[in-house]
Motif scaffolding. Structure first.
Motif, PDB file in Angstrom:
ATOM      1  N   LYS A  16       2.282   1.803  -3.545  1.00 40.67           N
ATOM      2  CA  LYS A  16       1.234   2.277  -4.457  1.00 40.67           C
ATOM      3  C   LYS A  16       0.955   3.755  -4.208  1.00 40.67           C
ATOM      4  O   LYS A  16       0.716   4.526  -5.142  1.00 40.67           O
ATOM      5  CB  LYS A  16      -0.035   1.450  -4.292  1.00 40.67           C
ATOM      6  N   LYS A  17       0.960   4.162  -2.957  1.00 37.11           N
ATOM      7  CA  LYS A  17       0.720   5.570  -2.607  1.00 37.11           C
ATOM      8  C   LYS A  17       1.759   6.471  -3.264  1.00 37.11           C
ATOM      9  O   LYS A  17       1.426   7.560  -3.770  1.00 37.11           O
ATOM     10  CB  LYS A  17       0.757   5.739  -1.084  1.00 37.11           C
ATOM     11  N   TYR A  18       3.004   6.028  -3.269  1.00 35.68           N
ATOM     12  CA  TYR A  18       4.079   6.843  -3.838  1.00 35.68           C
ATOM     13  C   TYR A  18       4.339   6.537  -5.312  1.00 35.68           C
ATOM     14  O   TYR A  18       5.208   7.152  -5.927  1.00 35.68           O
ATOM     15  CB  TYR A  18       5.357   6.643  -3.027  1.00 35.68           C
ATOM     16  N   ASN A  19       3.619   5.572  -5.852  1.00 36.78           N
ATOM     17  CA  ASN A  19       3.767   5.170  -7.256  1.00 36.78           C
ATOM     18  C   ASN A  19       5.182   4.674  -7.553  1.00 36.78           C
ATOM     19  O   ASN A  19       5.792   5.015  -8.559  1.00 36.78           O
ATOM     20  CB  ASN A  19       3.413   6.332  -8.191  1.00 36.78           C
ATOM     21  N   THR A  79       8.710   4.815   5.643  1.00 38.15           N
ATOM     22  CA  THR A  79       7.887   5.846   5.012  1.00 38.15           C
ATOM     23  C   THR A  79       8.692   7.133   4.821  1.00 38.15           C
ATOM     24  O   THR A  79       8.561   7.811   3.791  1.00 38.15           O
ATOM     25  CB  THR A  79       6.633   6.134   5.856  1.00 38.15           C
ATOM     26  N   GLN A 134       9.308   9.061   1.311  1.00 34.61           N
ATOM     27  CA  GLN A 134       8.993  10.484   1.171  1.00 34.61           C
ATOM     28  C   GLN A 134      10.210  11.264   0.671  1.00 34.61           C
ATOM     29  O   GLN A 134      10.087  12.128  -0.203  1.00 34.61           O
ATOM     30  CB  GLN A 134       8.509  11.051   2.511  1.00 34.61           C
ATOM     31  N   PRO A 165       0.811  -1.227   0.000  1.00 41.61           N
ATOM     32  CA  PRO A 165       0.000   0.000   0.000  1.00 41.61           C
ATOM     33  C   PRO A 165       0.843   1.276   0.000  1.00 41.61           C
ATOM     34  O   PRO A 165       0.485   2.262  -0.662  1.00 41.61           O
ATOM     35  CB  PRO A 165      -0.815  -0.128   1.290  1.00 41.61           C
ATOM     36  N   LEU A 166       1.965   1.273   0.734  1.00 42.25           N
ATOM     37  CA  LEU A 166       2.838   2.449   0.735  1.00 42.25           C
ATOM     38  C   LEU A 166       3.451   2.694  -0.640  1.00 42.25           C
ATOM     39  O   LEU A 166       3.497   3.835  -1.123  1.00 42.25           O
ATOM     40  CB  LEU A 166       3.957   2.270   1.767  1.00 42.25           C
TER      41      LEU A 166
END
Length: 247
Positions: free
Chosen positions: A51-54, A220, A224, A48-49
């Motif tokens: 996918k969030k950041y592509n 994370t 980022q 999921p992480l």
């Protein structure tokens, strides 16, 4: 005969020219994320992480204890494939390749290939050596079985102009050891456009393997940082396309 030799030489020069041009055109630092051992947090937290950041990634799967809640089951691995992540081969039962003869190694590699076929996952073309240790026989066998890329250890940046495609060097991530966490932050901070940093990552977290566990919060932060600094974050299989590996 001379005609065929000339054609082969021209093709080789074209490929070499393409790869050099490809590398010169890279204007981003490149990070390859690879995850070992089919830890359940790869499915519940990591995917999921990403996918969030592509971001792309490779999940190198094996069966250490197929019935343990610490590890993914094959339907979950299939979901990772459907999400667009690469599923790589980490041997059937996490056996060190240096202790295996040719037939034993082939059987371990085929075990994962057969499982992938059973669950509709494409045949892996990337491999990770358990424990990041390898020998010359394992490279020969993997090449014969159609593997394009294989990840090892080495704790240095990967240089496709110098390093073999079946011995791709990597750094191991982890946050329980403060020195390792500092090292990872420095690697990310210092990475220059065109340089390739490959990570070996275990659980995020991994309660069963604490020395190599990575905190989800710090992981994370890494993602980022890479997003904010325009890193290209990819699966191992994408190295072929990004830098044109020919070795």
């Amino acid at each position: 005969m001379k005609k065929y030799m000339l054609i082969s030489l021209c093709l080789l020069l074209c490929v070499e020219g393409y790869t050099k041009a490809n590398r010169k055109s890279i204007n981003q630092p490149i990070v390859v994320l690879t995850f070992d051992d089919a830890i359940i947090s790869h499915y519940t937290i990591v995917a999921p992480l990403l996918k969030k950041y592509n971001f792309g990634a490779t999940f190198f799967v094996c069966e250490k204890k197929a019935d343990s809640p610490r590890f993914m089951q094959w339907p979950q691995i299939r979901e990772l494939d459907k999400m667009g992540f690469e599923i790589g081969n980490h041997t059937g039962h996490h056996k060190g390749v240096m202790s295996l003869n040719r037939e034993q190694l082939k059987a371990e590699v085929l075990y994962i290939e057969d499982k992938c076929k059973e669950f509709g996952i494409p045949k892996p073309t990337s491999f990770a050596y358990p424990g990041n240790r390898y020998d010359s026989l394992s490279q020969v066998v993997l090449n014969e079985m159609g593997y394009r890329l294989a990840r090892a250890g080495g704790a240095r940046l990967y240089d496709p102009q110098q390093d073999k495609r079946l011995v791709i060097s990597s750094y191991t991530m982890g946050t329980t050891d403060p020195k390792r966490a500092v090292m990872v932050k420095k690697l990310l901070k210092d990475l220059m456009p065109g340089q390739i940093l490959v990570f070996t990552i275990h659980g995020v977290p991994d309660t069963g393997n604490l020395p190599y566990s990575t905190s989800p919060e710090i992981f994370t932060e890494y993602l980022q940082f890479m997003k904010e600094h325009n890193f290209k974050v990819i699966a191992l299989r994408e190295l072929d396309k990004v830098v044109g590996i020919v070795k």
